[in-house]
Design a protein around this motif. Structure first.
Motif, PDB file in Angstrom:
ATOM      1  N   ASP A 413     -15.386  60.408 100.595  1.00 50.62           N
ATOM      2  CA  ASP A 413     -15.264  59.550 101.782  1.00 50.62           C
ATOM      3  C   ASP A 413     -14.297  60.151 102.810  1.00 50.62           C
ATOM      4  O   ASP A 413     -13.211  59.618 103.042  1.00 50.62           O
ATOM      5  CB  ASP A 413     -14.847  58.143 101.361  1.00 50.62           C
ATOM      6  N   VAL A 414     -14.737  61.228 103.420  1.00 52.21           N
ATOM      7  CA  VAL A 414     -13.861  61.940 104.367  1.00 52.21           C
ATOM      8  C   VAL A 414     -13.409  61.036 105.517  1.00 52.21           C
ATOM      9  O   VAL A 414     -12.292  61.178 106.024  1.00 52.21           O
ATOM     10  CB  VAL A 414     -14.551  63.213 104.914  1.00 52.21           C
ATOM     11  N   GLY A 415     -14.271  60.122 105.921  1.00 56.12           N
ATOM     12  CA  GLY A 415     -13.899  59.200 107.003  1.00 56.12           C
ATOM     13  C   GLY A 415     -12.700  58.357 106.609  1.00 56.12           C
ATOM     14  O   GLY A 415     -11.765  58.159 107.394  1.00 56.12           O
ATOM     15  N   ARG A 416     -12.689  57.885 105.360  1.00 52.65           N
ATOM     16  CA  ARG A 416     -11.569  57.056 104.899  1.00 52.65           C
ATOM     17  C   ARG A 416     -10.315  57.912 104.690  1.00 52.65           C
ATOM     18  O   ARG A 416      -9.197  57.453 104.983  1.00 52.65           O
ATOM     19  CB  ARG A 416     -11.942  56.320 103.609  1.00 52.65           C
ATOM     20  N   VAL A 417     -10.494  59.119 104.212  1.00 57.56           N
ATOM     21  CA  VAL A 417      -9.349  60.025 104.037  1.00 57.56           C
ATOM     22  C   VAL A 417      -8.653  60.221 105.380  1.00 57.56           C
ATOM     23  O   VAL A 417      -7.433  60.086 105.513  1.00 57.56           O
ATOM     24  CB  VAL A 417      -9.813  61.381 103.442  1.00 57.56           C
ATOM     25  N   ASP A 418      -9.459  60.495 106.387  1.00 59.86           N
ATOM     26  CA  ASP A 418      -8.915  60.710 107.722  1.00 59.86           C
ATOM     27  C   ASP A 418      -8.237  59.428 108.230  1.00 59.86           C
ATOM     28  O   ASP A 418      -7.153  59.456 108.817  1.00 59.86           O
ATOM     29  CB  ASP A 418     -10.059  61.130 108.651  1.00 59.86           C
ATOM     30  N   TYR A 419      -8.895  58.295 107.982  1.00 57.13           N
ATOM     31  CA  TYR A 419      -8.376  57.004 108.447  1.00 57.13           C
ATOM     32  C   TYR A 419      -6.997  56.735 107.839  1.00 57.13           C
ATOM     33  O   TYR A 419      -6.026  56.465 108.545  1.00 57.13           O
ATOM     34  CB  TYR A 419      -9.368  55.895 108.064  1.00 57.13           C
ATOM     35  N   TYR A 420      -6.913  56.809 106.505  1.00 55.47           N
ATOM     36  CA  TYR A 420      -5.635  56.468 105.861  1.00 55.47           C
ATOM     37  C   TYR A 420      -4.521  57.434 106.266  1.00 55.47           C
ATOM     38  O   TYR A 420      -3.393  57.025 106.537  1.00 55.47           O
ATOM     39  CB  TYR A 420      -5.795  56.451 104.329  1.00 55.47           C
ATOM     40  N   ARG A 421      -4.872  58.705 106.306  1.00 55.21           N
ATOM     41  CA  ARG A 421      -3.853  59.698 106.641  1.00 55.21           C
ATOM     42  C   ARG A 421      -3.294  59.410 108.046  1.00 55.21           C
ATOM     43  O   ARG A 421      -2.089  59.416 108.264  1.00 55.21           O
ATOM     44  CB  ARG A 421      -4.505  61.089 106.566  1.00 55.21           C
ATOM     45  N   SER A 422      -4.191  59.164 108.981  1.00 51.39           N
ATOM     46  CA  SER A 422      -3.738  58.989 110.363  1.00 51.39           C
ATOM     47  C   SER A 422      -3.089  57.615 110.581  1.00 51.39           C
ATOM     48  O   SER A 422      -2.057  57.519 111.253  1.00 51.39           O
ATOM     49  CB  SER A 422      -4.886  59.216 111.336  1.00 51.39           C
ATOM     50  N   TYR A 423      -3.646  56.566 110.000  1.00 54.71           N
ATOM     51  CA  TYR A 423      -3.041  55.236 110.193  1.00 54.71           C
ATOM     52  C   TYR A 423      -1.668  55.158 109.521  1.00 54.71           C
ATOM     53  O   TYR A 423      -0.716  54.620 110.090  1.00 54.71           O
ATOM     54  CB  TYR A 423      -3.960  54.134 109.653  1.00 54.71           C
ATOM     55  N   ILE A 424      -1.576  55.698 108.310  1.00 49.89           N
ATOM     56  CA  ILE A 424      -0.282  55.633 107.616  1.00 49.89           C
ATOM     57  C   ILE A 424       0.747  56.472 108.366  1.00 49.89           C
ATOM     58  O   ILE A 424       1.924  56.129 108.456  1.00 49.89           O
ATOM     59  CB  ILE A 424      -0.443  56.055 106.132  1.00 49.89           C
ATOM     60  N   ASN A 425       0.288  57.567 108.965  1.00 49.35           N
ATOM     61  CA  ASN A 425       1.213  58.387 109.743  1.00 49.35           C
ATOM     62  C   ASN A 425       1.697  57.647 110.996  1.00 49.35           C
ATOM     63  O   ASN A 425       2.871  57.762 111.378  1.00 49.35           O
ATOM     64  CB  ASN A 425       0.565  59.724 110.115  1.00 49.35           C
ATOM     65  N   GLU A 426       0.825  56.888 111.631  1.00 50.86           N
ATOM     66  CA  GLU A 426       1.253  56.110 112.805  1.00 50.86           C
ATOM     67  C   GLU A 426       2.264  55.037 112.389  1.00 50.86           C
ATOM     68  O   GLU A 426       3.196  54.728 113.136  1.00 50.86           O
ATOM     69  CB  GLU A 426       0.045  55.466 113.498  1.00 50.86           C
ATOM     70  N   MET A 427       2.072  54.481 111.202  1.00 55.22           N
ATOM     71  CA  MET A 427       3.045  53.498 110.696  1.00 55.22           C
ATOM     72  C   MET A 427       4.397  54.179 110.465  1.00 55.22           C
ATOM     73  O   MET A 427       5.455  53.606 110.763  1.00 55.22           O
ATOM     74  CB  MET A 427       2.496  52.892 109.396  1.00 55.22           C
ATOM     75  N   LEU A 428       4.352  55.408 109.954  1.00 54.72           N
ATOM     76  CA  LEU A 428       5.589  56.172 109.739  1.00 54.72           C
ATOM     77  C   LEU A 428       6.304  56.418 111.068  1.00 54.72           C
ATOM     78  O   LEU A 428       7.526  56.279 111.173  1.00 54.72           O
ATOM     79  CB  LEU A 428       5.241  57.505 109.051  1.00 54.72           C
ATOM     80  N   LYS A 429       5.531  56.756 112.096  1.00 52.93           N
ATOM     81  CA  LYS A 429       6.143  56.966 113.422  1.00 52.93           C
ATOM     82  C   LYS A 429       6.787  55.670 113.920  1.00 52.93           C
ATOM     83  O   LYS A 429       7.876  55.694 114.499  1.00 52.93           O
ATOM     84  CB  LYS A 429       5.069  57.412 114.428  1.00 52.93           C
ATOM     85  N   ALA A 430       6.097  54.555 113.695  1.00 48.95           N
ATOM     86  CA  ALA A 430       6.651  53.267 114.154  1.00 48.95           C
ATOM     87  C   ALA A 430       7.992  52.995 113.475  1.00 48.95           C
ATOM     88  O   ALA A 430       8.913  52.457 114.089  1.00 48.95           O
ATOM     89  CB  ALA A 430       5.666  52.139 113.858  1.00 48.95           C
TER      90      ALA A 430
END
Ligand code: GAL
Length: 504
Positions: A413-430
């Motif tokens: 599920d490459v779409g989900r891999v990309d989703y989690y990686r990027s969303y969790i990273n945005e949370m880290l930035k926040a």
């Protein structure tokens, strides 16, 4: 805050966050950050009529002759977690999560929904089994009391539209704290009251299938808010000292980005946030309590224009405002996607959309998922977290759901891999760059499950479930390995080796 000031802050926020949105941040989450994954009872348990369980509004909805579910399916068996919950716990253990968020089926515990008719011992045994299995595996059980499956017995007397539901919920919550609170230390009273109100009572695409938008959704929402507050206060007054847990509720919100930089669209985006998240957050988390002033103003004005003798938005008495305000230990937030917001006056009335005067859409370049309402817009997550902090102050924010929909059968599920990686990273930035106080994160979902009106056509799981096999085998998808790694690393400590080389 005055509305002019609020809109100014909102515009600054929009401008501020966008400049930093693209760069990946290599860093870790604060020590003690909690990682988890979620499900809900109707979506996974099955056993819809086993061991004395009463029917819920979702049982009625999926068994009705009307075609409510895309593939005509039901949650009668679903993932059969009633029988296979130990398998689910093993998956959670393998992921390395700190906690599991699952829900109690109210009618499995109290078949008619009314405790005066008695509760079900097999129902209690089932949830004791789940809780004890989690604890034996060192995973904290965290429980949602209401995830949309109202007992049909209560629907028969008006459901969320009948104020007595608040009392029934209070009795149910009290029983749950009494029976399970020695081991459950994190509670969520109500999951996504907006969806239960709007989709269940305004649009009718979710149970109980009522569709009087701008009227019944506001009434249902009012009683959902009062029920939450009642549950929180019972815990606070009766159980907190002896059990020492935390309790709150969990709201859903997209981020709304102004479609254009016109003042009308900027105002529409802010107003849309107040109608969406503010509807359920302002009464609980703001200093003044009550519904957002702009929501009260717009609904009252539209109602008057339409000839209603009073606002279609229910009113809290001053005592109720005080009773609901402050009923939180954390800010529970479910987030999936972002919408563009455009100022729009609709030619029909009354409705929730007419009241808000906002037309939502997507930017067509945003990557799609298998759900038409969910596009991948990671930077919206960071903006939303900043909005919450700015609006309600430095309250601990608990991300209680976040996830991505793919099609049945997808394992890599490459779409989900990309989703989690990027969303969790945005949370880290926040957290790291903006100072947002996010204390935990919950992936939706542990396993593919019954996705409400979409049935099994949309899959949210970190694990694939074969629904054609009675044993319901669960298979890890690629995203399970990614999430496991993020948890083990508590974030993204360093660029992967090949990225290092590219940098040289
Ligand atoms: C949430 C809901 C979950 C799940 C998820 C994905 O709104 O709480 O039950 O369905 O969305 O759509």
């Amino acid at each position: 805050m005055t509305s002019a000031l609020r809109i100014l802050v909102f515009s600054i926020l929009v401008a501020l966050c966008s400049c930093q949105s693209d760069e990946f941040l290599y860093d870790t989450f604060p020590a003690g950050f909690k990682w988890g994954a979620a499900t809900s009872a109707y979506q996974i348990e099955g056993a819809w009529n086993i061991s004395g369980k009463g029917e819920s509004i979702w049982d009625t909805f999926v068994h009705s002759d009307e075609p409510h579910v895309a593939d005509g399916s039901t949650g009668d068996v679903a993932c059969d977690s009633y029988n296979f919950f130990r398998e689910d716990v093993a998956l959670l253990k393998n992921l390395g999560v700190n906690f599991y968020r699952f829900s109690f089926s109210w009618s499995r515990l109290i078949p008619t929904g009314d405790l005066r008719d008695g509760f079900s011992e097999p129902g209690v045994d089932y949830y004791n089994g789940v809780i004890n299995e989690l604890l034996a595996n060192n995973i904290e059980p965290t429980v949602t009391l209401y995830h949309w499956d109202l007992p049909q017995g209560l629907q028969d007397v008006g459901g969320w539209l009948n104020r007595t539901v608040v009392e029934r919920f209070a009795e149910y919550a009290d029983l749950a704290f009494l029976l399970f609170g020695d081991r459950v230390k994190t509670w969520y009273t109500v999951n996504e009251p907006w969806v239960q109100a709007v989709q269940g009572h305004g649009w009718g695409d979710y149970a109980p299938g009522l569709n009087q938008s701008g009227i019944l959704d506001y009434q249902a929402g009012h009683h959902l808010l009062l029920s939450h507050a009642r549950g929180w206060r019972i815990y606070d007054e009766k159980y907190r000292n002896s059990q020492g847990g935390k309790i709150g509720y969990t709201m859903d919100s997209s981020w709304l980005e102004p479609k254009t930089q016109t003042q009308a669209d900027i105002d529409a985006a802010e107003r849309g946030m107040q109608f969406k998240l503010g509807w359920f957050a302002h009464p609980v988390y703001s200093v003044d309590g009550d519904y957002p002033p702009i929501m009260k103003e717009y609904v009252a004005r539209h109602s008057a224009e339409e000839g209603f003798p009073q606002s279609r938005l229910s009113e809290f008495t001053p005592e109720e405002v005080a009773y609901v305000r402050g009923t939180f230990d954390y800010f529970g937030l479910n987030h999936y996607t972002t919408n563009l917001a455009e100022y729009a006056v609709y030619p029909f009335a009354p409705s929730y959309a007419t009241d808000a005067e906002v037309f939502p859409s997507f930017n067509e370049t945003w990557p799609e998922s298998s759900a038409d309402w969910l596009r991948v817009v990671p930077w919206g997550f960071r903006k939303l977290l900043n909005w919450v902090k700015n609006e309600y102050g430095d309250i601990p924010i608990f991300i209680t759901e976040n996830g991505y929909a793919d099609f049945p059968g997808t394992i890599d599920d490459v779409g989900r891999v990309d989703y989690y990686r990027s969303y969790i990273n945005e949370m880290l930035k926040a957290i790291k760059l903006d100072g947002c106080n996010v204390i935990g994160y919950t992936a939706w979902s542990v396993i593919d499950n019954f996705e409400w009106a979409a049935g099994y056509t949309q899959r949210f799981g970190l694990h694939y479930v074969d629904f054609s096999d009675p044993a319901r085998p669960r298979t890890p998808k690629s995203s399970a390995a990614l999430y496991k790694q993020i948890i083990a690393d508590n974030g993204f400590p360093a660029p992967p080796k090949n990225e290092d080389k590219n940098d040289l």
